[in-house]
Design a protein around this motif. Structure first.
Motif, PDB file in Angstrom:
ATOM      1  N   LEU A  91     -54.243  65.791   2.808  1.00 57.97           N
ATOM      2  CA  LEU A  91     -54.987  66.323   3.945  1.00 57.97           C
ATOM      3  C   LEU A  91     -55.860  67.480   3.465  1.00 57.97           C
ATOM      4  O   LEU A  91     -57.007  67.646   3.884  1.00 57.97           O
ATOM      5  N   ARG A  92     -55.304  68.269   2.573  1.00 59.03           N
ATOM      6  CA  ARG A  92     -56.021  69.414   2.035  1.00 59.03           C
ATOM      7  C   ARG A  92     -55.515  69.734   0.637  1.00 59.03           C
ATOM      8  O   ARG A  92     -54.319  69.611   0.363  1.00 59.03           O
ATOM      9  N   VAL A  93     -56.445  70.118  -0.263  1.00 65.29           N
ATOM     10  CA  VAL A  93     -56.072  70.628  -1.581  1.00 65.29           C
ATOM     11  C   VAL A  93     -56.514  72.092  -1.642  1.00 65.29           C
ATOM     12  O   VAL A  93     -57.708  72.377  -1.570  1.00 65.29           O
ATOM     13  N   PHE A  94     -55.551  72.996  -1.692  1.00 61.06           N
ATOM     14  CA  PHE A  94     -55.881  74.415  -1.813  1.00 61.06           C
ATOM     15  C   PHE A  94     -55.820  74.800  -3.283  1.00 61.06           C
ATOM     16  O   PHE A  94     -54.773  74.645  -3.920  1.00 61.06           O
ATOM     17  N   VAL A  95     -56.934  75.294  -3.798  1.00 64.04           N
ATOM     18  CA  VAL A  95     -56.934  75.784  -5.175  1.00 64.04           C
ATOM     19  C   VAL A  95     -56.746  77.292  -5.108  1.00 64.04           C
ATOM     20  O   VAL A  95     -57.604  78.015  -4.606  1.00 64.04           O
ATOM     21  N   LEU A  96     -55.591  77.748  -5.565  1.00 61.13           N
ATOM     22  CA  LEU A  96     -55.294  79.172  -5.529  1.00 61.13           C
ATOM     23  C   LEU A  96     -55.969  79.831  -6.715  1.00 61.13           C
ATOM     24  O   LEU A  96     -55.887  79.335  -7.846  1.00 61.13           O
ATOM     25  N   ARG A  97     -56.660  80.914  -6.456  1.00 56.47           N
ATOM     26  CA  ARG A  97     -57.358  81.621  -7.526  1.00 56.47           C
ATOM     27  C   ARG A  97     -56.815  83.045  -7.636  1.00 56.47           C
ATOM     28  O   ARG A  97     -56.277  83.591  -6.678  1.00 56.47           O
ATOM     29  N   CYS A  98     -56.982  83.618  -8.812  1.00 61.91           N
ATOM     30  CA  CYS A  98     -56.597  85.014  -8.991  1.00 61.91           C
ATOM     31  C   CYS A  98     -57.517  85.611 -10.052  1.00 61.91           C
ATOM     32  O   CYS A  98     -57.779  84.972 -11.074  1.00 61.91           O
ATOM     33  N   ARG A  99     -57.991  86.811  -9.772  1.00 57.60           N
ATOM     34  CA  ARG A  99     -58.877  87.462 -10.752  1.00 57.60           C
ATOM     35  C   ARG A  99     -58.121  87.589 -12.072  1.00 57.60           C
ATOM     36  O   ARG A  99     -56.958  88.019 -12.077  1.00 57.60           O
ATOM     37  N   PRO A 100     -58.767  87.208 -13.181  1.00 56.73           N
ATOM     38  CA  PRO A 100     -58.048  87.115 -14.450  1.00 56.73           C
ATOM     39  C   PRO A 100     -57.302  88.377 -14.890  1.00 56.73           C
ATOM     40  O   PRO A 100     -56.213  88.276 -15.456  1.00 56.73           O
ATOM     41  N   ASP A 101     -57.829  89.570 -14.611  1.00 56.86           N
ATOM     42  CA  ASP A 101     -57.103  90.772 -15.047  1.00 56.86           C
ATOM     43  C   ASP A 101     -55.797  90.952 -14.263  1.00 56.86           C
ATOM     44  O   ASP A 101     -54.790  91.409 -14.802  1.00 56.86           O
ATOM     45  N   VAL A 102     -55.807  90.549 -13.000  1.00 56.77           N
ATOM     46  CA  VAL A 102     -54.598  90.632 -12.186  1.00 56.77           C
ATOM     47  C   VAL A 102     -53.618  89.525 -12.598  1.00 56.77           C
ATOM     48  O   VAL A 102     -52.410  89.751 -12.728  1.00 56.77           O
ATOM     49  N   LEU A 103     -54.151  88.343 -12.861  1.00 59.75           N
ATOM     50  CA  LEU A 103     -53.311  87.219 -13.310  1.00 59.75           C
ATOM     51  C   LEU A 103     -52.624  87.563 -14.636  1.00 59.75           C
ATOM     52  O   LEU A 103     -51.459  87.229 -14.855  1.00 59.75           O
ATOM     53  N   TYR A 104     -53.348  88.233 -15.496  1.00 62.93           N
ATOM     54  CA  TYR A 104     -52.824  88.673 -16.788  1.00 62.93           C
ATOM     55  C   TYR A 104     -51.522  89.457 -16.586  1.00 62.93           C
ATOM     56  O   TYR A 104     -50.512  89.194 -17.231  1.00 62.93           O
ATOM     57  N   ASN A 105     -51.531  90.397 -15.646  1.00 56.99           N
ATOM     58  CA  ASN A 105     -50.329  91.193 -15.391  1.00 56.99           C
ATOM     59  C   ASN A 105     -49.204  90.347 -14.794  1.00 56.99           C
ATOM     60  O   ASN A 105     -48.039  90.509 -15.154  1.00 56.99           O
ATOM     61  N   ARG A 106     -49.556  89.412 -13.889  1.00 56.09           N
ATOM     62  CA  ARG A 106     -48.520  88.550 -13.306  1.00 56.09           C
ATOM     63  C   ARG A 106     -47.845  87.719 -14.406  1.00 56.09           C
ATOM     64  O   ARG A 106     -46.641  87.511 -14.385  1.00 56.09           O
ATOM     65  N   LEU A 107     -48.634  87.233 -15.369  1.00 57.40           N
ATOM     66  CA  LEU A 107     -48.084  86.349 -16.406  1.00 57.40           C
ATOM     67  C   LEU A 107     -47.317  87.125 -17.476  1.00 57.40           C
ATOM     68  O   LEU A 107     -46.306  86.644 -17.993  1.00 57.40           O
ATOM     69  N   LEU A 108     -47.781  88.324 -17.808  1.00 58.86           N
ATOM     70  CA  LEU A 108     -47.068  89.134 -18.801  1.00 58.86           C
ATOM     71  C   LEU A 108     -45.655  89.441 -18.307  1.00 58.86           C
ATOM     72  O   LEU A 108     -44.704  89.447 -19.076  1.00 58.86           O
ATOM     73  N   ARG A 109     -45.510  89.644 -16.986  1.00 62.88           N
ATOM     74  CA  ARG A 109     -44.198  89.939 -16.395  1.00 62.88           C
ATOM     75  C   ARG A 109     -43.220  88.789 -16.600  1.00 62.88           C
ATOM     76  O   ARG A 109     -42.011  88.963 -16.464  1.00 62.88           O
ATOM     77  N   ARG A 110     -43.725  87.586 -16.884  1.00 60.29           N
ATOM     78  CA  ARG A 110     -42.835  86.436 -17.083  1.00 60.29           C
ATOM     79  C   ARG A 110     -42.218  86.402 -18.472  1.00 60.29           C
ATOM     80  O   ARG A 110     -41.412  85.530 -18.769  1.00 60.29           O
ATOM     81  N   GLY A 111     -42.674  87.306 -19.342  1.00 55.44           N
ATOM     82  CA  GLY A 111     -42.156  87.323 -20.701  1.00 55.44           C
ATOM     83  C   GLY A 111     -42.669  86.167 -21.545  1.00 55.44           C
ATOM     84  O   GLY A 111     -42.052  85.778 -22.533  1.00 55.44           O
ATOM     85  N   TRP A 112     -43.791  85.600 -21.145  1.00 56.15           N
ATOM     86  CA  TRP A 112     -44.374  84.512 -21.927  1.00 56.15           C
ATOM     87  C   TRP A 112     -45.013  85.036 -23.207  1.00 56.15           C
ATOM     88  O   TRP A 112     -45.436  86.188 -23.252  1.00 56.15           O
ATOM     89  N   PRO A 113     -45.091  84.185 -24.255  1.00 56.92           N
ATOM     90  CA  PRO A 113     -45.800  84.598 -25.471  1.00 56.92           C
ATOM     91  C   PRO A 113     -47.250  84.922 -25.121  1.00 56.92           C
ATOM     92  O   PRO A 113     -47.839  84.310 -24.235  1.00 56.92           O
ATOM     93  N   PHE A 114     -47.760  85.903 -25.840  1.00 56.30           N
ATOM     94  CA  PHE A 114     -49.118  86.369 -25.557  1.00 56.30           C
ATOM     95  C   PHE A 114     -50.123  85.217 -25.595  1.00 56.30           C
ATOM     96  O   PHE A 114     -51.023  85.128 -24.767  1.00 56.30           O
ATOM     97  N   SER A 115     -49.936  84.299 -26.563  1.00 53.34           N
ATOM     98  CA  SER A 115     -50.884  83.179 -26.696  1.00 53.34           C
ATOM     99  C   SER A 115     -50.878  82.303 -25.439  1.00 53.34           C
ATOM    100  O   SER A 115     -51.917  81.796 -25.012  1.00 53.34           O
ATOM    101  N   LYS A 116     -49.707  82.157 -24.818  1.00 53.75           N
ATOM    102  CA  LYS A 116     -49.602  81.323 -23.621  1.00 53.75           C
ATOM    103  C   LYS A 116     -50.251  82.032 -22.424  1.00 53.75           C
ATOM    104  O   LYS A 116     -50.894  81.402 -21.580  1.00 53.75           O
ATOM    105  N   VAL A 117     -50.098  83.345 -22.382  1.00 54.71           N
ATOM    106  CA  VAL A 117     -50.763  84.124 -21.326  1.00 54.71           C
ATOM    107  C   VAL A 117     -52.279  83.959 -21.461  1.00 54.71           C
ATOM    108  O   VAL A 117     -52.975  83.642 -20.492  1.00 54.71           O
ATOM    109  N   LEU A 118     -52.766  84.128 -22.681  1.00 54.29           N
ATOM    110  CA  LEU A 118     -54.215  84.034 -22.899  1.00 54.29           C
ATOM    111  C   LEU A 118     -54.758  82.648 -22.575  1.00 54.29           C
ATOM    112  O   LEU A 118     -55.827  82.505 -21.989  1.00 54.29           O
TER     113      LEU A 118
END
Ligand code: ADP
Ligand code: MN
Length: 178
Positions: A91-118
């Motif tokens: 019925l609908r496809v919502f593409v969630l977006r996030c400004r990359p600098d903010v997304l960077y902080n959300r992903l770093l908090r997951r403890g992912w390897p830096f290469s995966k964050v990038l």
């Protein structure tokens, strides 16, 4: 009723999909979890810490699964091509977006390897999911910016959009970073 939430990891798919599935009494389906449960992956990329899927197997299993879901489902995915190949008609496809600098902080908090964050920041910068949505689901796709809004405000925006679809099928919003 099939609602799809797509987006780069960290944009809010799981949080929002679970809230929406409760609100509308729909099933919640994470494509990644589904692939792992069904064992339809063919390799594990240790360096990237991700599973390599078997695309044909996934398409067959999604088709089978969706047929079982009568009331409807909220699907979260970071690959819209697979859903399109499976012939899903949301019925609908919502593409969630996030400004990359903010997304960077959300992903770093997951403890992912830096290469995966990038790798994921790059995917968000280049708008891979937004592009896929426009190619595969052009009539039902819209982008939702989660950068500054809270989870509750975002869920309300999505709910308003869903509830208005029958009144006005044009309520889609598009954003551009570049
Ligand atoms: P995904 O499933 O896309 O990887 P998650 O829901 O697991 O995303 O994680 C998104 C994170 O971002 C959560 O910690 C969530 O609280 C946070 N967040 C901040 N603002 C929002 C928003 N407006 N919408 C969704 N999540 C948000
Ligand atoms: Mn998720």
């Amino acid at each position: 009723m099939i609602i799809v939430l797509a987006g780069t990891p960290g944009t809010g798919k799981t949080s929002l999909a679970k809230m929406l599935s409760e609100r509308y009494n729909l099933r919640y389906l994470s494509l990644t979890e589904f692939v792992l449960e069904k064992g339809i992956w063919i390799d594990y990329d240790a360096q990237r810490r991700s599973f390599v899927i078997d695309p044909e197997g996934v398409v067959v299993e999604i088709r089978r699964e969706i047929r079982k879901v009568y009331r409807g489902v909220v699907i979260e995915t970071h690959d819209l091509e697979l859903l399109w190949e499976a012939g899903i008609e949301p019925l609908r496809v919502f593409v969630l977006r996030c400004r990359p600098d903010v997304l960077y902080n959300r992903l770093l908090r997951r403890g992912w390897p830096f290469s995966k964050v990038l790798e994921n920041i790059e995917a968000e910068l280049t708008g891979v999911l937004a592009w896929q949505a426009k190619v595969y689901f052009p009539r039902v796709a819209c982008e939702i910016d989660t950068t500054l809004a809270g989870v509750n405000a975002t869920v309300e925006r999505i709910a308003r959009n869903i509830e208005n679809i029958e009144k006005d099928n044009t309520i889609c919003q598009s954003i551009d970073w570049v």
